[in-house]
Write an enzyme that holds these catalytic residues in place. Sequence first.
Site, PDB file in Angstrom:
ATOM      1  N   GLN A  22      37.986  11.806  34.318  1.00  0.00           N
ATOM      2  CA  GLN A  22      38.293  12.739  33.229  1.00  0.00           C
ATOM      3  C   GLN A  22      38.058  14.176  33.708  1.00  0.00           C
ATOM      4  O   GLN A  22      37.066  14.453  34.381  1.00  0.00           O
ATOM      5  CB  GLN A  22      37.413  12.434  32.017  1.00  0.00           C
ATOM      6  CG  GLN A  22      37.603  11.025  31.471  1.00  0.00           C
ATOM      7  CD  GLN A  22      38.959  10.839  30.791  1.00  0.00           C
ATOM      8  OE1 GLN A  22      39.610  11.808  30.387  1.00  0.00           O
ATOM      9  NE2 GLN A  22      39.392   9.598  30.682  1.00  0.00           N
ATOM     10  N   TYR A  59      43.708  -0.762  31.985  1.00  0.00           N
ATOM     11  CA  TYR A  59      43.765   0.569  32.610  1.00  0.00           C
ATOM     12  C   TYR A  59      42.340   1.125  32.734  1.00  0.00           C
ATOM     13  O   TYR A  59      42.036   2.191  32.206  1.00  0.00           O
ATOM     14  CB  TYR A  59      44.636   1.530  31.802  1.00  0.00           C
ATOM     15  CG  TYR A  59      46.004   1.013  31.440  1.00  0.00           C
ATOM     16  CD1 TYR A  59      47.073   1.152  32.328  1.00  0.00           C
ATOM     17  CD2 TYR A  59      46.245   0.382  30.217  1.00  0.00           C
ATOM     18  CE1 TYR A  59      48.337   0.684  31.990  1.00  0.00           C
ATOM     19  CE2 TYR A  59      47.499  -0.089  29.876  1.00  0.00           C
ATOM     20  CZ  TYR A  59      48.540   0.058  30.765  1.00  0.00           C
ATOM     21  OH  TYR A  59      49.794  -0.394  30.417  1.00  0.00           O
ATOM     22  N   GLU A 111      43.053  -3.012  36.181  1.00  0.00           N
ATOM     23  CA  GLU A 111      43.507  -1.693  36.626  1.00  0.00           C
ATOM     24  C   GLU A 111      44.474  -1.885  37.789  1.00  0.00           C
ATOM     25  O   GLU A 111      44.297  -2.792  38.598  1.00  0.00           O
ATOM     26  CB  GLU A 111      42.253  -0.885  37.033  1.00  0.00           C
ATOM     27  CG  GLU A 111      42.440   0.248  38.006  1.00  0.00           C
ATOM     28  CD  GLU A 111      43.303   1.380  37.470  1.00  0.00           C
ATOM     29  OE1 GLU A 111      43.139   1.775  36.305  1.00  0.00           O
ATOM     30  OE2 GLU A 111      44.171   1.868  38.230  1.00  0.00           O
ATOM     31  N   ASP A 116      43.667   2.259  27.897  1.00  0.00           N
ATOM     32  CA  ASP A 116      43.711   3.701  28.185  1.00  0.00           C
ATOM     33  C   ASP A 116      44.852   3.945  29.178  1.00  0.00           C
ATOM     34  O   ASP A 116      44.618   4.249  30.349  1.00  0.00           O
ATOM     35  CB  ASP A 116      42.352   4.139  28.775  1.00  0.00           C
ATOM     36  CG  ASP A 116      42.285   5.637  29.034  1.00  0.00           C
ATOM     37  OD1 ASP A 116      43.218   6.368  28.645  1.00  0.00           O
ATOM     38  OD2 ASP A 116      41.283   6.075  29.630  1.00  0.00           O
ATOM     39  N   CYS A 126      46.916   9.867  26.068  1.00  0.00           N
ATOM     40  CA  CYS A 126      46.905  11.278  26.480  1.00  0.00           C
ATOM     41  C   CYS A 126      48.237  11.939  26.180  1.00  0.00           C
ATOM     42  O   CYS A 126      48.396  13.142  26.418  1.00  0.00           O
ATOM     43  CB  CYS A 126      46.505  11.424  27.945  1.00  0.00           C
ATOM     44  SG  CYS A 126      47.441  10.392  29.056  1.00  0.00           S
TER      45      CYS A 126
HETATM   46  C1  LIG Z   1      44.302   7.492  31.938  1.00  0.00           C
HETATM   47  S1  LIG Z   1      43.728   6.610  33.347  1.00  0.00           S
HETATM   48  C2  LIG Z   1      42.354   5.818  32.628  1.00  0.00           C
HETATM   49  C3  LIG Z   1      41.224   5.432  33.531  1.00  0.00           C
HETATM   50  C4  LIG Z   1      39.866   5.179  32.892  1.00  0.00           C
HETATM   51  N1  LIG Z   1      39.927   4.548  31.597  1.00  0.00           N
HETATM   52  C5  LIG Z   1      39.081   6.481  32.817  1.00  0.00           C
HETATM   53  O1  LIG Z   1      38.968   7.058  31.715  1.00  0.00           O
HETATM   54  O2  LIG Z   1      38.568   6.936  33.861  1.00  0.00           O
HETATM   55  C6  LIG Z   1      44.980   5.398  33.472  1.00  0.00           C
HETATM   56  C7  LIG Z   1      44.791   4.375  34.576  1.00  0.00           C
HETATM   57  O3  LIG Z   1      45.872   3.443  34.489  1.00  0.00           O
HETATM   58  C8  LIG Z   1      46.219   3.002  35.791  1.00  0.00           C
HETATM   59  N2  LIG Z   1      47.599   2.465  35.684  1.00  0.00           N
HETATM   60  C9  LIG Z   1      48.739   3.151  35.471  1.00  0.00           C
HETATM   61  N3  LIG Z   1      49.786   2.317  35.335  1.00  0.00           N
HETATM   62  C10 LIG Z   1      49.300   1.047  35.458  1.00  0.00           C
HETATM   63  C11 LIG Z   1      49.881  -0.255  35.398  1.00  0.00           C
HETATM   64  N4  LIG Z   1      51.179  -0.459  35.148  1.00  0.00           N
HETATM   65  N5  LIG Z   1      49.080  -1.329  35.568  1.00  0.00           N
HETATM   66  C12 LIG Z   1      47.751  -1.163  35.782  1.00  0.00           C
HETATM   67  N6  LIG Z   1      47.148   0.048  35.835  1.00  0.00           N
HETATM   68  C13 LIG Z   1      47.906   1.142  35.683  1.00  0.00           C
HETATM   69  C14 LIG Z   1      46.033   4.234  36.656  1.00  0.00           C
HETATM   70  O4  LIG Z   1      45.780   3.866  38.003  1.00  0.00           O
HETATM   71  C15 LIG Z   1      44.817   4.916  35.987  1.00  0.00           C
HETATM   72  O5  LIG Z   1      43.618   4.540  36.618  1.00  0.00           O
END
Ligand SMILES: C[S@@+](CC[C@H](N)C(=O)[O-])C[C@H]1O[C@@H](n2cnc3c(N)ncnc32)[C@H](O)[C@@H]1O
Length: 414
Positions: free
Chosen positions: A249, A278, A302, A346, A373
Amino acid sequence: MIEVELTDIGHGGVAVGRAPDGRAAMVRFGLPGETVKVNVTEDKKRYLKGDAYEVVGEPSVHRIAHPWPEAGPGGVGGADLGHVEFSWQTEWKTRVLQSQIRRIGGEELAEHLRSQGIEPRVRGFEQDAQTNGWHTRTRVDLTADGCGRLGMYREGTHDVIALERLPIADPRIEELGILGRGAAGRGWDFGPGTRVKAVAPSASEPVVVVGRQVLDAHGEPAETPFVHERVSLAGREYDYRVRADGFWQIHREAATAISALVLEAADVHSGDHVLELYSGAGLFTLSLSTAVGDNGTVRAIEGNRLAVETARANLRDYPRARARTGKITPRMIEREGYGTDVLIADPPRTGLKIEGARAAAQSDARRIVLVSCDVAAMARDVAAMVAAGRRVLALDSLDMFPNTSHFEVVTTLA
Ligand SMILES: C[S@@+](CC[C@H](N)C(=O)[O-])C[C@H]1O[C@@H](n2cnc3c(N)ncnc32)[C@H](O)[C@@H]1O
């Protein structure tokens, strides 16, 4: 330049009005109620986009001189609400939140929220009032220009504008001395086009990531590619080791604030089986794992392998939680949703999308927490879950990106 009378606020940091030829005009650096001279940057058949350079007549009472002119009209991205007085930015974002709920979610979603007694509003961090939201970012991406000076891209282009100051960043980032002509004299050497990430973590020293190398404040290779972050939550301290170049973040208060919101929204009981989608480096996973107690479980999924490796290390003392790598798809949500008591998601800006949201709604979870977001993606996803029979219990929105048009929304559904 054309003259546009601005009447409303749109999604993406623009005020909207009509161009003299009747087309819709989306104007950055304007405010509703103003007439502005606009330099058109995108000229389409049905609409145009541009930056306001001058106010004709009375400026809005909410206008201030942009404190970071390099990020003003024609400048770098990253502070598209810098011309709006800080105390009114949450009102700007609240209008966007409410209008996106109506436009994307439809009258059904707006009516559903009314019937649940929810009036969606964006709120800021109290601490941010002291600096008008400046100096709050702990991560900044920069690029070196043709002369090796660090800067950011001019909005919508790949031209780098070299920067002497970074008012959006935690002051520890400017103190690294990586900006301006003097950087070379301080030992920093960036080849033209080099991508650089400056990081000011909450529990370790600032570092600079240059390509794949992590450097300390003196420009020497750092001992490890990791930085340390700490979150205090419900009387406990959670420690994280995260990759300097990985996702975390951005706002200095965000990790704690969003974790607290998610934990409260999730209302996890001892013995619950939690599915976290995620999950990144495990920001929420640790506190969720505490909440499930000795008989519950947290399954964190993730897509980024390195983030999962980091999460596993962070979860070493939390045996009830498991992190695994997986591409999240509607089919996977459907499959993993069986036997889940609480589902947390998320996703990135694209959101869950309709099929993913439907799959989450059809899971066994008695509670779903969606962290979004992007407000348009949130409205679409929540509308899909409500249409599939879910009920919104709460919708909280935090201004985690002051002086920009972005904000975060946490929606709790039963
Ligand atoms: C907004 S971040 C949230 C991470 C965590 N919740 C945090 O607050 O630190 C979104 C996450 O989704 C992962 N991501 C994006 N697309 C994805 C997918 N199709 N399958 C799995 N993970 C994914 C990204 O690698 C990233 O770590």
